[in-house]
Design an enzyme around this catalytic site. Structure first.
Site, PDB file in Angstrom:
ATOM      1  N   ASP A   1      25.085  13.047 -19.972  1.00  0.00           N
ATOM      2  CA  ASP A   1      25.044  12.557 -18.607  1.00  0.00           C
ATOM      3  C   ASP A   1      24.256  13.518 -17.703  1.00  0.00           C
ATOM      4  OD1 ASP A   1      26.273  10.658 -16.607  1.00  0.00           O
ATOM      5  OD2 ASP A   1      27.100  12.514 -15.817  1.00  0.00           O
TER       6      ASP A   1
ATOM      7  N   GLU B   1      20.389  11.231 -20.135  1.00  0.00           N
ATOM      8  CA  GLU B   1      19.985  10.635 -18.861  1.00  0.00           C
ATOM      9  C   GLU B   1      19.069  11.611 -18.135  1.00  0.00           C
ATOM     10  OE1 GLU B   1      22.014   8.777 -14.809  1.00  0.00           O
ATOM     11  OE2 GLU B   1      22.936  10.499 -15.774  1.00  0.00           O
TER      12      GLU B   1
END
Ligand code: NOJ
Length: 568
Positions: A204, A273
């Site tokens: 993330d 990400e």
């Protein structure tokens, strides 16, 4: 470390599964792990994807739908138990599905035991696990950084009189990755799940993992939102050069990667990400020795999907940026962006699915995009997303793209019992959009997606073949995929006018996939005429040589030449 060409993740299609919205089995209006287990056959047999990325199911107060992790190695009771997770992995592996988890390492919930300890006193052993600083002499925050969801990135904690840092919200304080103890704890968390058999992670918010050690002020942006993929309110008024993209992140990724690599075969994969302004910067996250992410998500198409010229540019620029030996990937939607059907419109959505599933590189499908779901309308009283609550009215809220999966025409779409209120409303007219309604409709988005996935599975050129642009009118995107003499042309019309594209091997074309099912099976001769918003996948019979690019084939509507055989 270089990846072998046989790596499973290169051939795979990843499905991002938003656990909270997929299938409720305990009747609380929220999806759960047992729900995922109950739909494994759908994922593998019906749809035919190869890997699922499960969004966070860890213990959490659910302020940020689970991205606010309270315990990295516990399953939230609302989602099940650790034994449910183990069953999920075992059953997924039985049917040949890989399982990737979200690895949320930039921040934790403010209810995480680490933060509760850290904030308890300046002398606490966990104090340096988060980023604490004294106020400036005038009492203001240590620097000018802003939180993405509104306000300063610093909150004063009265207990100790210091500010703590949070890139998004004070409810999710940032971990201090300059402290090696944090790195070790997060590696231990990763090992915990790897030991339980997971096949990798989606990391993330990668560029936000580590901040400038000197905490220097961000410069003001001369053009707000420059470098950001969407207008982001006051946050867009700064250049995020010190609160994101610190060079030290690469060492963190290398450590994580070597942990994954230590598990041997089958390879454990790490995708991440990464929103970056420049493709060259984005590509650094593969690692200079290809020893970081297996790939940083390529979000380029997500922001330009309706514009064929920009689509060509994204394909060209991102492909050129992928380092030698590394592997591309493409994404059309995720839990942070409005649904592709709402961004691009219902007519173009099937064409974009064909684009996603025929480009060279690993595709990631966002759950529900195989049904062509648009955003759901969220009434003010239904807003759950802290971004919308923090910066209301700018269209940044992410609830619209997170609505429950409609499986059937039942009230609540078979997602949860009819008498229960789902955590977010279902899409309007869910009955006709549901899996059940689309399954037997040959012209449905679900049928198209299944056919494309099937073609990708059996046609090597679509998975690993070379890719080169093919001459087409400006309103179209066309390219050739080729492997060991097997060749396909993908021709996609982005406009509401018909367009004609010449075949490279005249007389040898055969339409094997189309957004218009009725055309499938037909022969294509000299050229192919695409109806408005039509996409076709044309098999080109082997032996014929590719003819030179024509100089005078015209789009029906524009009547201009398009002598080009390179992406532009
Ligand atoms: C990035 C995730 O994609 C997003 O959904 C989440 O809200 C932020 N990280 C904060 O954790």
């Amino acid at each position: 470390m270089r990846s072998s060409t046989a790596a499973w993740w290169r051939d795979a299609v990843i499905y991002q599964l938003y656990v909270r919205s997929f299938q409720d089995t305990d009747g609380d209006g929220v999806g759960d792990l047992q729900g995922v287990i109950s739909r494994l056959d759908y994922l593998r047999e019906t749809l035919g994807v190869d890997a699922v990325w499960l969004t966070p199911f860890y213990r959490s107060p659910m302020f940020d739908s689970g991205y606010d992790v309270q315990d990295h190695t516990e399953v939230d009771p609302g989602y099940g138990e650790l034994s449910t997770f183990d069953e999920l992995v075992a059953r997924a592996h039985d049917v040949g599905l890989k399982v990737l988890l979200d690895f949320v390492a930039t921040n934790t919930s403010d209810q995480h035991a680490w933060f509760l300890e850290s904030r308890s006193s300046r002398a606490n052993a966990k104090r340096e696990w988060y980023i604490w600083r004294d106020p400036k002499p005038d009492g203001s925050p240590p620097n000018n950084w802003l939180a993405m969801w509104g306000g300063p990135a610093w909150t004063l904690d009265p207990t100790t009189g210091q500010f703590f840092l949070h890139a998004f919200s004070p409810r999710i304080p940032d971990l201090n990755w300059h402290n090696p103890e944090v790195g070790q704890a997060m590696l231990d968390a990763a090992a915990f799940w790897l030991d339980r058999g997971v096949d990798g992670f989606r990391v993330d918010a990668v560029p936000m993992l580590l901040k400038d050690a000197l905490l220097r002020d961000n410069p003001v942006s001369t053009s707000p939102s420059a470098g950001l993929h969407k207008p982001m309110g006051p946050y867009g008024a700064q250049q995020h050069v010190h609160d994101s993209g610190d060079p030290g992140i690469h060492a963190i990724l290398r450590e994580l990667r070597s942990l994954l690599d230590s598990y041997g075969e089958p390879e454990r994969v790490m995708v991440g990400e990464v929103h970056a302004t420049e493709w060259t910067d984005w590509a650094t996250y593969y690692g200079s020795a290809l020893d970081e992410l297996h790939f940083p998500f390529n979000f380029g198409l997500m922001h330009v999907a309706t514009n064929p010229t920009s689509v060509r540019e994204v394909i060209k620029a991102s492909s050129a940026a992928v380092p030698a030996g590394a592997w591309p990937n493409f994404v059309l939607g995720n839990h942070d962006e409005h649904r592709v059907a709402s961004r691009a419109g219902a007519e173009l959505t099937p064409v974009l699915m064909m684009l996603l599933l025929t480009l060279r590189g690993t595709p990631t499908i966002y759950y529900g995009d195989e049904l062509g779901l648009p955003d759901v309308l969220i009434r003010p009283e239904d807003v759950r997303d802290p971004w919308e609550l923090g910066v209301p009215g700018l269209g940044l809220g992410r609830d619209p793209q997170r609505s429950p999966m409609p499986w059937t025409g039942d009230p609540n779409g078979g997602f949860c019992p009819p008498h229960i209120r789902p955590w977010l409303p279902l899409i309007e007219h869910h009955s006709s959009r549901s899996v059940a309604a689309q399954l037997d409709r040959p012209g449905s988005m679900l049928s198209l997606t299944r056919r494309l996935l099937g073609l990708r599975r059996v046609r090597e050129e679509l998975r690993s073949g070379s890719q080169s642009p093919w001459a087409a009118p400006d309103t179209c995107v066309a390219y050739l995929r080729e492997h060991a003499g097997q060749r396909s042309l993908i021709a996609l019309n982005f406009s509401d006018h018909s367009a004609r594209i010449r075949l490279p091997t005249p007389g040898r074309g055969h339409i094997i996939g189309s957004t218009n099912t009725e055309r499938e099976g037909a022969k294509a001769k000299e050229s192919i005429e695409l109806a408005p918003y039509e996409g076709c996948l044309v098999e080109l019979a082997g032996a014929g040589a590719v003819q030179p690019v024509p100089s005078s084939i015209t789009a029906h509507t524009r009547g201009e030449d398009y002598p080009r055989s390179h992406w532009r």
